[in-house]
Every structure is written in structure tokens, then in C-alpha cells.
Design a protein around this motif. Structure first.
Motif, PDB file in Angstrom:
ATOM      1  N   ARG A 184     120.915  51.799  51.090  1.00  0.00           N
ATOM      2  CA  ARG A 184     120.651  52.686  49.960  1.00  0.00           C
ATOM      3  C   ARG A 184     121.903  52.848  49.098  1.00  0.00           C
ATOM      4  O   ARG A 184     123.018  52.929  49.623  1.00  0.00           O
ATOM      5  CB  ARG A 184     120.191  54.070  50.448  1.00  0.00           C
ATOM      6  N   SER A 196     129.140  52.331  55.786  1.00  0.00           N
ATOM      7  CA  SER A 196     129.391  52.764  54.412  1.00  0.00           C
ATOM      8  C   SER A 196     130.085  51.637  53.669  1.00  0.00           C
ATOM      9  O   SER A 196     130.970  50.965  54.214  1.00  0.00           O
ATOM     10  CB  SER A 196     130.244  54.032  54.382  1.00  0.00           C
ATOM     11  N   VAL A 202     128.069  60.211  53.785  1.00  0.00           N
ATOM     12  CA  VAL A 202     126.760  59.678  53.425  1.00  0.00           C
ATOM     13  C   VAL A 202     126.082  60.543  52.369  1.00  0.00           C
ATOM     14  O   VAL A 202     126.141  61.778  52.409  1.00  0.00           O
ATOM     15  CB  VAL A 202     125.868  59.525  54.673  1.00  0.00           C
ATOM     16  N   TYR A 226     114.753  59.181  55.447  1.00  0.00           N
ATOM     17  CA  TYR A 226     115.080  59.730  54.129  1.00  0.00           C
ATOM     18  C   TYR A 226     114.748  61.214  54.018  1.00  0.00           C
ATOM     19  O   TYR A 226     113.661  61.664  54.384  1.00  0.00           O
ATOM     20  CB  TYR A 226     114.324  58.987  53.017  1.00  0.00           C
ATOM     21  N   TRP A 267     119.344  59.081  46.099  1.00  0.00           N
ATOM     22  CA  TRP A 267     119.609  57.650  45.950  1.00  0.00           C
ATOM     23  C   TRP A 267     119.094  57.076  44.639  1.00  0.00           C
ATOM     24  O   TRP A 267     118.083  57.534  44.096  1.00  0.00           O
ATOM     25  CB  TRP A 267     118.961  56.890  47.111  1.00  0.00           C
ATOM     26  N   VAL A 316     120.401  57.476  57.134  1.00  0.00           N
ATOM     27  CA  VAL A 316     119.968  56.484  56.150  1.00  0.00           C
ATOM     28  C   VAL A 316     118.512  56.095  56.376  1.00  0.00           C
ATOM     29  O   VAL A 316     117.728  55.982  55.435  1.00  0.00           O
ATOM     30  CB  VAL A 316     120.868  55.238  56.194  1.00  0.00           C
ATOM     31  N   SER A 345     116.854  51.876  47.093  1.00  0.00           N
ATOM     32  CA  SER A 345     116.698  51.700  48.539  1.00  0.00           C
ATOM     33  C   SER A 345     116.095  50.332  48.808  1.00  0.00           C
ATOM     34  O   SER A 345     115.113  49.943  48.168  1.00  0.00           O
ATOM     35  CB  SER A 345     115.795  52.784  49.139  1.00  0.00           C
TER      36      SER A 345
END
Length: 699
Positions: A614, A694, A592, A566, A596, A563, A599
Motif C-alpha cells: 500500500r 516499509s 505505518v 485495512y 492510502w 497492512v 493498494s
């Protein structure tokens, strides 16, 4: 009356020679003027405080008068630009590009050469470039130097690596600006090719922080047909001067009008989150030149790669006994070759079972027996597989499992050889359905005498991206010059390494715990990094008891990197058998996302900590990653980024109470709670640790 008119004329001339432009928020103001001898200079203030004192600008030319003085202002133009654009892949579904522009048109009094300087002032910083219009007085020309200066006001705390013309794979140093000194660096750092020209030359992007809490970052954007800019530091006066990387005969750049330089950028804020989240570098690049981008896809992948780094297998098929001419002589198998048909199918099975998009295979092609350190021109042909790698059978097997193969092209630094073979290599990729390639440039460059960061190599890296785009292929470059936003223009340039990656943890002194917290403030400002996270067996003594190397994080931090670092191309870098021992933790890597819609940078301090949340592209799930340096850390995070009125199942992957990156790195725990956007979560990070979370909507 005559004196009065003279005073008015002098005032009007002074006003013409000085120009100002402010950011949309008015926090940043740039002042431009010509000195008494006609040299362009600029000054930058932030919230009424000077950040960059009067600093020189200009270009020196080979065998022509320098373009650094004797200018007059022909005119100037102010404009406002404000748009939103949608990246093909990215951290946000939409990016705002808002700036105020000042274009100053100059003419040199004796030569009549025209040069424009274009300033763009964003809320997060300043950018400027040199613009050379088409003109009879200047057609073909050679740049011998750039006199761009950044005259700073403070002895900033600085995060820096040496200005090596051939490598950016260094761990960061954290010192005062006045303490920069390349001669004090431990060069036993695992880097094979080094070309450091002086004690005080450092690379950009250069991240800094003042004692008063002001963050300043100096970088560049849109490096096209130009060398990389490093910085030569005057450690006594806090002045930084542009240091362009030369070619084999010492020239910096060959240009023809009309043309432009890259943008020189200065990001400024009193909030570190503004720096790390900035899209200024991307915004300074041209929009996508690819009309149909439907074939550009994010990828999560596994591959035959880490097992070579830990010594389980090798890239080469035969070993050193057959190293004289591996392209022509009959090879005898060593028995340790990793890229076999059988082993590749094992990775394909693992990818298919766990929902991964692709499989990378390194060492599949002939030539690895004689590839490194010989400065040899013809090593690889990029088309001929080893006898134990059945490329047709593997391609068919991957297709049957709905898994894509990722090609590997190690050039051994022989760029001329790669360009000769490139079209044939791409035909092999298309024939066997490889949508993406990882290129490598380990070794000294051929043409001999060129540097990785010179104009020739910058042009090569961009050329490969364009040719791959012509063939609807995606590119991930390693050992290249660091990206400066060219991925906006060619979004098939999906990722790059261009920094010290996770691999160094396998066989060198590794990357210190703060390393992954500095990269988002430096290297990643110019584009996504293929850092290859996800190592679960942290200590290399697991493979060989005599080894002392290790990954300098906890296992939970390895999860959080998916995360915080990026990239639309993310590797689960460890061995399948290692993941199978920790399937509960591996679930986060399976879940994951890599592309995205939104963010949110929640906490940020370069070198110390970073927390990012994100939202999945086209979905309602969120993921959060938080990481720390060598110090344990506690924090409380508000979840107000979540959708109002929606409940979420939060699965928290965190360090166990006794976790420590050195003493107990694999200790982790997993818990599940229900949260809303009004909830708070307490984070407890071990030394060198992290937390990954998550958030799945509860229906």
C-alpha cells in the motif's frame, strides 16, 4: 399462416419473458426469466461455465399474497454506468464503479402489485435487489420471508461461521459445502450470547473455492431498514436460501413503498485477488450524504483496554461487592480499576511521545459493577465518570499533548437506554473534545427478544452513525451486525469490529493462524475492521503462569496485520511497557500509515496466505504486509509497484529462522536494504508468521 403467426407470437413472448445482461468484460453473464407459473429466476455463468444454476427469486408477505409467482414482465431497461469516485478514507484514492444494469418491471397478474428486480453486473460479480415502487396496491407491508436462492453447481470448499442471529465472533470452519453442520462446532468459544436457529444456517459473506480453482463469494450490500441475510444450506444439493433474521414476534421487515431490499451479491473469479480487492460492496451503496467531511480523520491509537483482557486491571471501579446499584450507591474502590486519571495520563504521554493520534479509555464511566448478564435496562448513563477519572483534567492534559481522546460507550445491549441517553452522551464528547467513539453491544438486546442482526438493530446501528455525523463525530462499533458498505454513505462510520477480534486470544482458545487470512475475504468486504493488532507479549503466561491462552501468531505477523487488515482506525493494542522492550519492532507501528492512495494485492489464497502493498495517502512511502496460516511459507515478490527510477530504503521486519507461533513467537529480525522497482524480495514466513516492510524513498 395462422400457425406461422402463432409461432412468431410465442417466440416474441418468450423473448420478453427472458433477459440477459453481461459484465463489461463479458466474462459474467446473468440470464433472467419467468418460469411457466410466472416465478422470477436467474442463472449466472462465468467464462461460459454455469456457476449459479436456475435459482428462484421473490418475497413472501405476511397476510398478503406472496410476491414469488404469477408475474408478467411489463418491460425492461438496460443501461451502462461508469464513474470514478473518491472515498474520504480508504485503500484507494479513487474507486472505479463500472457495471451494466438490467431493470425488469414485473406485475403480478391477480393482485396487480408491481415489483422491479434490478441487476447490476460488474467484472467481479453480480448484484440484484427487489424494488417496490409507490402504488395503491401495496403501501405498508410486512416481509415474512425471502425466497432468494443461490443454486450452486459444485461442492465448494467453504469458509463459514454459524448463522448466529446475535454474534459473528466465531472462528472460521473450512469444510466442503456438504459438510456444514453447526451441531459439530465447539461452543466453548468465549462468546457470551448465542442464537443459532439451525444446523445448516451460516452467515454471509460466504467464501468458497471449487476444485477447479473458481472463487465464489455470496454476500449482501446496502443493508438499510432490513434484517441481515444469513444462508440456509441444502447440504445435499448445494442450494443456499436466504435466511432473514426475525424480530421478537417472528416478522422479518416492516416496509412502506417506495422501498428497496438490500443487494444480494455473488462475486466470481478464477483469481482470489479479485475477490479480496473488490470494491463492489462499497459501489452498491449510496454516495456520501455528508457534505463537509474535513473533520473525518484516520486515527492510530493506544488505550486502556488490553490490560483488562490480560487481568492486570478491571473495567469496574468497585468490584462485585458494590454491584446492586452502581449508579446510585457509594462505591468503594477495589484498587484494580484501570481507567484512572493517573493511568490515562500515562497512555497520553506514550501516545504523544510516539506520534499516535488518540487514546481510548474503557471503564471510565459508572455502571461496570453490574453490567453483564442480567438483561438489565438501565446500566450506564454514558455521562458520569467514576470518581478516580477526572474527565476535565484528562481532556485538558490530552489537548496540551496534542492527543485526541476516544470515547467508549458500552451499551450492555440495552439499546433503548442508549438511544435515550445518546444526545447527552454526544454533548459530553463535544464538551471534552472526543472526536470519535467506540460503541459496544455485549449481551442480549433490549428491547427484549430482538436480535443483533434484526431490522430493529440494523436501524439502530445506522441511526447512531447518522446522529454522530450530525454532531461531527466518528463511530467505531463493536458487537454490531457486520458492515455492508454503509461507510460509503456515512464515512464517519470509520470502522467496526463485527467479527472475532484479537481480544479472544487473551482469554479463550483464541483465533487460529488462518483466521486473519480469511477475514479480508469475508468480513472486510463490507468495511474496515477494528481488529486491534500489535500484541508483542504473545503468551498470556507472561502475566500469570497458570494461563495457557496466547495470540496465535508471531510478533512479525502482528506487524504485518497493519497492512493486510485495512482500517483507517488502527490500535497499537499492547501495553506501553511491552512496546518499550521491543522498540526496534515497534518502529514499524509508529511508521505505518492507515490511509492510502493505492493498494496492490500481490498474492492471495483464502485461509492460506495474503500479501498486500500500500502507498501512503499523499506521500511516496510504501508498506507491505504478508501473512501465512499455520504452515511456514516462502515466496518471492517483485517490487514493480514502486515508482520507476526511484531508490527506496526497505526496512524488513521478519520472522527469525527459529520463529514459530507456538514454540517461539517473539523471535524476529530486522534488516535494511536498498531496492528499486526492478528488485525482488524473498519472503520466509514461519508457521503462523508474517513479514512487514516499509519502503522509504531515498533522496
Amino acid at each position: 399462416m395462422k400457425h406461422f403467426l402463432s409461432a412468431i407470437l410465442f417466440f416474441a413472448l418468450s423473448m420478453l419473458q427472458a433477459q440477459s445482461v453481461a459484465s463489461p468484460s463479458k466474462n459474467i453473464i446473468l440470464d433472467f426469466k419467468l418460469t411457466a407459473n410466472g416465478q422470477p429466476t436467474y442463472t449466472v455463468t462465468y467464462k461460459n461455465k454455469t456457476v449459479v444454476q436456475e435459482s428462484t427469486m421473490g418475497i413472501k408477505l405476511k397476510e398478503k399474497p406472496a410476491l414469488d409467482a404469477n408475474f408478467s414482465i411489463q418491460g425492461s431497461k438496460n443501461s451502462i454506468f461508469n464513474e470514478s469516485w473518491k472515498p474520504v478514507l480508504g485503500e484507494q484514492s479513487s474507486i472505479v464503479n463500472h457495471y451494466n444494469e438490467l431493470k425488469v418491471s414485473l406485475i403480478q397478474n391477480e393482485t396487480n402489485v408491481k415489483m422491479n428486480i434490478i441487476f447490476r453486473i460488474f467484472d467481479e460479480g453480480v448484484a440484484f435487489r427487489y424494488d417496490f415502487p409507490k402504488q395503491s396496491e401495496l403501501n405498508y407491508f410486512i416481509i415474512s420471508d425471502e425466497v432468494t436462492q443461490f443454486n450452486l453447481t459444485d461442492n465448494y470448499k467453504t469458509f463459514w461461521i454459524p448463522g448466529d442471529f446475535d454474534s459473528n465472533e466465531y472462528e472460521y470452519n473450512e469444510t466442503k459445502l456438504s459438510e456444514i453442520d453447526n451441531s459439530k462446532i465447539d461452543m466453548n468459544n468465549g462468546i457470551g450470547v448465542k442464537s443459532i436457529p439451525g444446523k445448516y444456517i451460516v452467515q454471509s459473506p460466504l467464501m468458497m473455492k471449487s476444485a477447479a480453482g473458481l472463487y465464489v463469494n455470496i454476500f449482501e450490500a446496502a443493508v438499510v431498514n432490513y434484517p441481515v441475510m444469513h444462508l440456509n444450506v441444502d447440504v445435499k444439493n448445494y442450494k443456499l436460501n436466504a435466511q432473514l433474521v426475525p424480530n421478537a414476534i417472528g416478522d422479518k421487515a416492516y416496509l412502506q413503498t417506495p422501498c428497496v431490499s438490500p443487494w444480494r451479491t455473488i462475486m466470481i473469479s478464477d483469481d482470489a485477488r479479485d475477490i479480496v480487492s473488490s470494491k463492489m460492496i462499497l459501489n452498491l451503496n449510496e454516495p456520501s450524504k455528508i457534505e463537509d467531511t474535513s473533520w473525518i480523520k484516520p486515527m492510530k491509537y493506544v488505550g486502556i483496554w488490553w490490560e483488562m483482557h490480560v487481568g492486570k486491571s478491571t473495567w469496574d471501579f468497585a468490584g462485585s461487592q458494590n454491584a446492586q446499584n452502581s449508579l446510585t450507591q457509594e462505591l468503594l474502590p477495589s484498587g484494580k480499576h484501570g481507567a484512572t486519571t493517573e493511568n490515562t495520563k500515562r497512555y497520553i504521554d506514550f501516545a504523544a511521545k510516539n506520534g499516535f493520534d488518540g487514546v481510548l479509555v474503557e471503564g471510565w464511566n459508572v455502571g461496570w459493577e453490574d453490567w453483564f448478564g442480567n438483561w438489565k435496562e438501565e446500566v450506564f448513563d454514558f455521562t458520569t465518570p467514576y470518581p478516580d477519572f477526572d474527565i476535565a483534567a484528562i481532556s485538558a492534559y490530552a489537548k496540551s499533548k496534542n492527543v485526541k481522546m476516544i470515547m467508549h460507550h458500552e451499551t450492555s445491549g440495552s439499546v433503548a437506554n442508549y438511544e435515550r441517553h445518546l444526545d447527552r452522551a454526544m454533548e459530553v464528547m463535544k464538551k471534552y473534545d472526543y472526536p470519535a467513539v467506540k460503541t459496544g453491544y455485549v449481551g442480549k438486546i433490549i428491547p427484549r427478544g430482538e436480535f443483533h442482526d434484526g431490522q430493529t438493530m440494523v436501524n439502530h446501528f445506522n441511526f447512531v452513525a447518522r446522529r454522530m455525523a450530525d454532531n461531527k463525530l466518528m463511530l467505531n462499533s463493536h458487537e454490531s451486525s457486520r458492515p455492508t458498505g454503509y461507510g460509503r454513505t456515512y464515512p464517519n462510520y470509520i470502522a467496526a469490529e463485527a467479527a472475532r477480534g484479537n481480544e479472544f486470544n487473551a482469554w479463550s482458545k483464541g483465533n487460529p493462524p488462518m483466521h486473519e487470512i480469511i477475514l479480508p475475504f469475508t468480513r472486510q468486504l463490507g468495511g474496515p475492521m477494528d481488529y486491534t493488532p500489535g500484541i508483542f507479549e504473545i503468551k498470556m503466561s507472561y502475566y500469570d503462569k497458570s494461563k495457557t491462552a496466547q495470540v496465535h501468531t508471531t510478533l512479525a505477523k502482528q506487524l504485518a496485520l497493519y497492512v493486510t487488515m485495512y482500517s483507517p482506525l488502527q490500535m497499537a493494542a499492547d501495553l506501553p511497557e511491552n512496546y518499550e522492550k521491543y522498540m526496534d519492532a515497534f518502529q514499524f507501528i509508529k511508521d505505518v500509515a492507515v490511509d492510502w492512495d493505492e493498494s496492490v494485492y500481490l498474492e492471495a489464497e483464502p485461509g492460506d496466505y495474503l500479501t498486500v502493498a500500500r502507498k501512503t495517502k499523499g506521500g511516496e512511502s510504501w508498506f507491505l504486509g504478508t501473512i501465512t496460516d499455520e504452515n511456514a511459507r516462502k515466496s518471492e515478490i517483485k517490487l514493480d509497484f514502486l515508482s520507476k527510477g526511484q531508490k527506496y530504503k526497505a526496512i524488513i521486519y521478519e520472522d527469525a529462522k527459529n520463529a514459530d507461533w507456538q514454540k517461539n513467537p517473539i523471535a524476529y529480525k530486522i534488516k535494511t536494504i536498498i531496492v528499486t522497482n526492478k528488485s525482488k524480495i524473498s519472503l520466509n514466513l514461519a508457521p503462523g508468521g508474517g513479514t512487514a516492510i516499509s519502503f522509504e524513498p531515498v533522496k
